[in-house]
Design an enzyme around this catalytic site. Sequence first.
Site, PDB file in Angstrom:
ATOM      1  N   LYS A  15      57.713  -0.356   5.476  1.00  0.00           N
ATOM      2  CA  LYS A  15      57.389  -1.569   6.422  1.00  0.00           C
ATOM      3  C   LYS A  15      57.218  -2.597   5.769  1.00  0.00           C
ATOM      4  O   LYS A  15      56.948  -2.663   4.666  1.00  0.00           O
ATOM      5  CB  LYS A  15      56.249  -1.208   7.273  1.00  0.00           C
ATOM      6  CG  LYS A  15      55.129  -0.722   6.400  1.00  0.00           C
ATOM      7  CD  LYS A  15      54.189  -1.996   5.919  1.00  0.00           C
ATOM      8  CE  LYS A  15      52.988  -1.543   5.223  1.00  0.00           C
ATOM      9  NZ  LYS A  15      52.227  -2.781   4.573  1.00  0.00           N
ATOM     10  N   ASP A 142      48.271   3.314   8.138  1.00  0.00           N
ATOM     11  CA  ASP A 142      49.563   2.826   8.400  1.00  0.00           C
ATOM     12  C   ASP A 142      50.631   3.972   8.783  1.00  0.00           C
ATOM     13  O   ASP A 142      51.385   3.692   9.135  1.00  0.00           O
ATOM     14  CB  ASP A 142      50.142   2.345   7.299  1.00  0.00           C
ATOM     15  CG  ASP A 142      49.791   1.117   6.601  1.00  0.00           C
ATOM     16  OD1 ASP A 142      49.172   0.394   7.386  1.00  0.00           O
ATOM     17  OD2 ASP A 142      49.850   0.507   5.558  1.00  0.00           O
TER      18      ASP A 142
END
Length: 303
Positions: A15, A142
């Site tokens: 990401k 996350d």
Amino acid sequence: MSARTTGVTVRVPAKVNVQLAVGAARPDGFHDLANVFLAVSLFDEVTATPADTLTVTCEGPDADQVPLDRTNLAARAAEILAARHGIEPAVHLHIAKNIPVAGGMAGGSADGAGALLACDTLWGLDTPRAELLDICAELGSDVPFSLVGGAALGTGRGELLTPVAAGAFHWVFAVADGGLSTPAVFREFDRLTAAAPVPAPEASPALLAALASGDPDALGATLANDLQAAALSLRPQLARTLAAGVDGGALAALVSGSGPTTAFLVADQESAEKVAAALEASGTCRATRVASSPAPGATILPS
């Protein structure tokens, strides 16, 4: 419920945070965030196969930096999932590592999400998606996004996800020598912001509109990372990398998450190759990676 006798491989993305707004430290030590996640086309693959006991192996760039004990998020994912279903975590997890290690791109979180989905499939558990996301949140802030992929706004400590629209974008990532500790970067953020009240984090309407539009110039004008100053304080040489990428033709540059990987938004694939070449020629990074976004979340690969 039927367990598989052959392995299950899950591909899971890295990401980049196109916006990372950070609030003041909470009593539990975490920070409230407005974290606009974008999954990019750099992937790890996690393969789960039946075994007598839980083991982890790893191959790929910087594999020697990946812990192979129970501190690895992939191992922890297997343990938590097995405990919830009252079974033993008898599995061998093999990680084919392609996401930079300790680089602010959620590589460890990706492995946790990948292992969770791989083990759930291998063991034939059919765990509801909501429960998988709950386990992800237990693993780390996350990890839920690593399971979901695409583009999302993360609130709370980043684990509460709301999907957002995203057009197609092209990126170059510059990999630094060594990693940066995420807790250390947050401590430095607290030190740097101690003199004044820290505002509550909010997603930028302009950034969300630019992300949805697919216009790289508009997105480049709105990229923001509240941890960047802290990362640069701990690793001042990253400023040279950021400058080299912009000088090489990037539309915008920022530290990816807590760093030390730096992210460069570019106009198209041709520009990406030029910026990557310029960064490598500058001598300010160890390696470069070209990627596009958005990318899908954790995906079971055909066997």
